[in-house]
Design an enzyme around this catalytic site. Sequence first.
Site, PDB file in Angstrom:
ATOM      1  N   HIS A   1       3.725  -9.695 -17.214  1.00  0.00           N
ATOM      2  CA  HIS A   1       2.359  -9.973 -17.689  1.00  0.00           C
ATOM      3  C   HIS A   1       1.767 -11.165 -16.944  1.00  0.00           C
ATOM      4  CE1 HIS A   1      -0.636 -10.294 -21.156  1.00  0.00           C
ATOM      5  NE2 HIS A   1      -0.847 -11.403 -20.452  1.00  0.00           N
ATOM      6  N   GLU A   2       2.498 -12.262 -16.917  1.00  0.00           N
ATOM      7  CA  GLU A   2       1.967 -13.486 -16.301  1.00  0.00           C
ATOM      8  C   GLU A   2       1.893 -13.368 -14.782  1.00  0.00           C
ATOM      9  OE1 GLU A   2       0.644 -15.130 -18.461  1.00  0.00           O
ATOM     10  OE2 GLU A   2       1.793 -14.629 -20.246  1.00  0.00           O
TER      11      GLU A   2
ATOM     12  N   HIS B   1      -1.325 -11.873 -13.748  1.00  0.00           N
ATOM     13  CA  HIS B   1      -2.372 -12.907 -13.678  1.00  0.00           C
ATOM     14  C   HIS B   1      -2.295 -13.655 -12.339  1.00  0.00           C
ATOM     15  CE1 HIS B   1      -3.619 -12.170 -17.668  1.00  0.00           C
ATOM     16  NE2 HIS B   1      -2.695 -12.866 -18.308  1.00  0.00           N
TER      17      HIS B   1
END
Length: 254
Positions: free
Chosen positions: A152-153, A156
């Site tokens: 997820h990160e 980003h």
Amino acid sequence: MASNSTDIDPATIAAATAEAKRKDKEKTAKEKETCETYIKKGLNRNVTVQFLYEQLLQLGCKPPDNMIRCLDCKDSKRGGGFGVVEEIDVGTGSSTKKLNKNNDSCTQTRKEIDALLEKQRNEGTKLRLLPEIYLCQQHLRNAAHAEEAMVHELIHAIDMCRTKMDPIKNCIHLACTEIRAENLSGECHWLREVQGGRMTTDFVGHGAKCVKRRAALSVKANPNCADKAEEYVDAAFERCYKDTFPFDRHPNLR
């Protein structure tokens, strides 16, 4: 005057307090050790994590040392996060304060971020988002949960690298990267939804609904975007939900 039989000896209280602190310190150390083991496993064995790291390198964004860290997130319920909001000197472009990389508590509180955003609005202060990933060590359920958070990160990080995204001020940018991260990380896999009791009969379109719900919650964490979080997610959804970069297709459909 005779002492009350219910009075507790101060020495007993002090000893109990010291023991509680000792146990809490041991618990925190164990959580950190477990979290760091999860990170090492993810970096060394998880092909999706490794693929995203390689993509960052190919895009020209070498991940900084110690980019992914385990932190004590105190009362926060989140599993992890990306980025540190930092004030910069307009004249030099340098940071106005140094980050403590040895600090094991959560990088920034909501109060600190609110103060920086208020300074930006009222004084024109320039802010930037530093590429730092942290996992909340006390909230990780298992290695799979940690690896989903890492993916997820890292999504980003990919978005920050490939575009001129400004997730601090531009709420559509923020909504888009949150949609992509929720969608591509596996956090909205149907099994996760069933385990969480959020999908009992409505199986059709569960993935999109989950992504919208979770993305809106993440957008609300930015005070600049909180009031209209759902609107920003709706506006960005169609385009960003279809965007699977850097994968050729959704990684869970391979």
